[in-house]
Design a protein around this motif. Structure first.
Motif, PDB file in Angstrom:
ATOM      1  N   PHE A  53       0.868  -1.175   0.000  1.00 32.85           N
ATOM      2  CA  PHE A  53       0.000   0.000   0.000  1.00 32.85           C
ATOM      3  C   PHE A  53       0.904   1.225   0.000  1.00 32.85           C
ATOM      4  O   PHE A  53       1.654   1.426   0.953  1.00 32.85           O
ATOM      5  N   GLN A  54       0.850   2.026  -1.068  1.00 35.63           N
ATOM      6  CA  GLN A  54       1.757   3.168  -1.160  1.00 35.63           C
ATOM      7  C   GLN A  54       0.996   4.484  -1.168  1.00 35.63           C
ATOM      8  O   GLN A  54      -0.046   4.608  -1.802  1.00 35.63           O
ATOM      9  N   ARG A  55       1.545   5.439  -0.429  1.00 33.63           N
ATOM     10  CA  ARG A  55       0.944   6.767  -0.331  1.00 33.63           C
ATOM     11  C   ARG A  55       1.102   7.491  -1.663  1.00 33.63           C
ATOM     12  O   ARG A  55       2.170   7.511  -2.264  1.00 33.63           O
ATOM     13  N   VAL A  56       0.001   8.091  -2.129  1.00 34.69           N
ATOM     14  CA  VAL A  56       0.000   8.881  -3.357  1.00 34.69           C
ATOM     15  C   VAL A  56      -0.644  10.225  -3.024  1.00 34.69           C
ATOM     16  O   VAL A  56      -1.760  10.267  -2.495  1.00 34.69           O
ATOM     17  N   ASP A  57       0.084  11.298  -3.303  1.00 34.89           N
ATOM     18  CA  ASP A  57      -0.483  12.626  -3.079  1.00 34.89           C
ATOM     19  C   ASP A  57      -1.701  12.813  -3.970  1.00 34.89           C
ATOM     20  O   ASP A  57      -1.712  12.372  -5.123  1.00 34.89           O
ATOM     21  N   ASP A  58      -2.727  13.441  -3.454  1.00 40.36           N
ATOM     22  CA  ASP A  58      -3.965  13.711  -4.197  1.00 40.36           C
ATOM     23  C   ASP A  58      -4.612  12.437  -4.739  1.00 40.36           C
ATOM     24  O   ASP A  58      -5.182  12.432  -5.832  1.00 40.36           O
ATOM     25  N   TYR A  59      -4.518  11.354  -3.988  1.00 38.00           N
ATOM     26  CA  TYR A  59      -5.124  10.080  -4.384  1.00 38.00           C
ATOM     27  C   TYR A  59      -6.618  10.258  -4.660  1.00 38.00           C
ATOM     28  O   TYR A  59      -7.329  10.903  -3.887  1.00 38.00           O
ATOM     29  N   GLN A  60      -7.085   9.710  -5.755  1.00 38.93           N
ATOM     30  CA  GLN A  60      -8.506   9.715  -6.131  1.00 38.93           C
ATOM     31  C   GLN A  60      -9.002   8.279  -6.130  1.00 38.93           C
ATOM     32  O   GLN A  60      -8.547   7.474  -6.943  1.00 38.93           O
ATOM     33  N   PRO A  61      -9.922   7.914  -5.230  1.00 36.25           N
ATOM     34  CA  PRO A  61     -10.386   6.526  -5.195  1.00 36.25           C
ATOM     35  C   PRO A  61     -11.154   6.159  -6.458  1.00 36.25           C
ATOM     36  O   PRO A  61     -11.799   7.012  -7.075  1.00 36.25           O
ATOM     37  N   PRO A  62     -11.096   4.894  -6.857  1.00 36.80           N
ATOM     38  CA  PRO A  62     -11.874   4.435  -8.002  1.00 36.80           C
ATOM     39  C   PRO A  62     -13.363   4.672  -7.766  1.00 36.80           C
ATOM     40  O   PRO A  62     -13.826   4.711  -6.628  1.00 36.80           O
ATOM     41  N   ARG A  63     -14.109   4.814  -8.841  1.00 35.24           N
ATOM     42  CA  ARG A  63     -15.563   5.019  -8.768  1.00 35.24           C
ATOM     43  C   ARG A  63     -16.250   3.812  -9.402  1.00 35.24           C
ATOM     44  O   ARG A  63     -16.750   3.883 -10.510  1.00 35.24           O
ATOM     45  N   TRP A  64     -16.216   2.687  -8.716  1.00 32.07           N
ATOM     46  CA  TRP A  64     -16.809   1.470  -9.244  1.00 32.07           C
ATOM     47  C   TRP A  64     -18.320   1.497  -9.061  1.00 32.07           C
ATOM     48  O   TRP A  64     -18.774   1.887  -7.998  1.00 32.07           O
TER      49      TRP A  64
END
Length: 125
Positions: A53-64
Motif C-alpha cells: 500500500f503506497q501513499r500517493v499525493d492527491d489520491y482519487q479513489p476508483p468510482r466502481w
C-alpha cells in the motif's frame, strides 16, 4: 520459450497506507512486512505474495462501477461463507456497492480507500 516470472507483490495506491494495511490485515490475517513505514505499508505470509500500500499525493479513489476514475486494480478473495465474510468486512470498514453483477456467484466490495474487490466461495469456481 516465454519468460518465467513469479508474481511477488501487488501494490495499491492510497492516501493512508497504514490504515489500508490495517483493514486488509484484519480481513486476511496477513502479517505486517518489515519494510512498512509511513509512506509504504505491506502485508505478507511466508512464501506468499506481498500486498503493498503506497501513499500517493492527491489520491482519487476508483468510482466502481462507473469509470470516471477507473478501478486501477481488482483483487479476488475466496472465503468459506459469503454472508459471514460480508458481515466482517462491513464491520471493518468495507462498503458494498448496490451494483452486484455476480448474482449469487460473487460479491463486490470496496475497501476503505475505494478499491473494488470480490469474494467468491472457496471451491465454487
Amino acid at each position: 520459450m516465454p519468460l518465467q516470472m513469479k508474481l511477488t507483490a501487488v501494490t495499491l495506491d492510497c492516501s493512508d497506507p497504514e490504515a489500508l494495511a490495517a483493514f486488509y490485515r484484519q480481513a486476511t490475517g496477513l502479517e505486517p512486512h518489515p519494510a512498512s513505514n509511513r509512506d509504504f505499508a505491506a502485508l505478507a505470509r511466508r512464501g506468499g505474495v506481498v500486498i503493498g500500500f503506497q501513499r500517493v499525493d492527491d489520491y482519487q479513489p476508483p468510482r466502481w462501477p462507473a469509470q470516471s476514475v477507473p478501478q486501477q486494480v481488482h483483487l479476488d478473495f475466496e472465503v468459506d461463507d459469503l454472508d459471514e465474510a460480508e458481515t466482517l468486512l462491513l464491520r471493518l470498514g468495507a462498503a458494498k456497492p448496490e451494483d452486484q453483477p455476480g448474482g449469487g456467484r460473487w460479491r463486490v466490495f470496496t475497501d476503505p480507500a475505494g478499491h473494488p474487490f470480490c469474494l467468491t466461495v472457496r471451491g465454487a469456481g
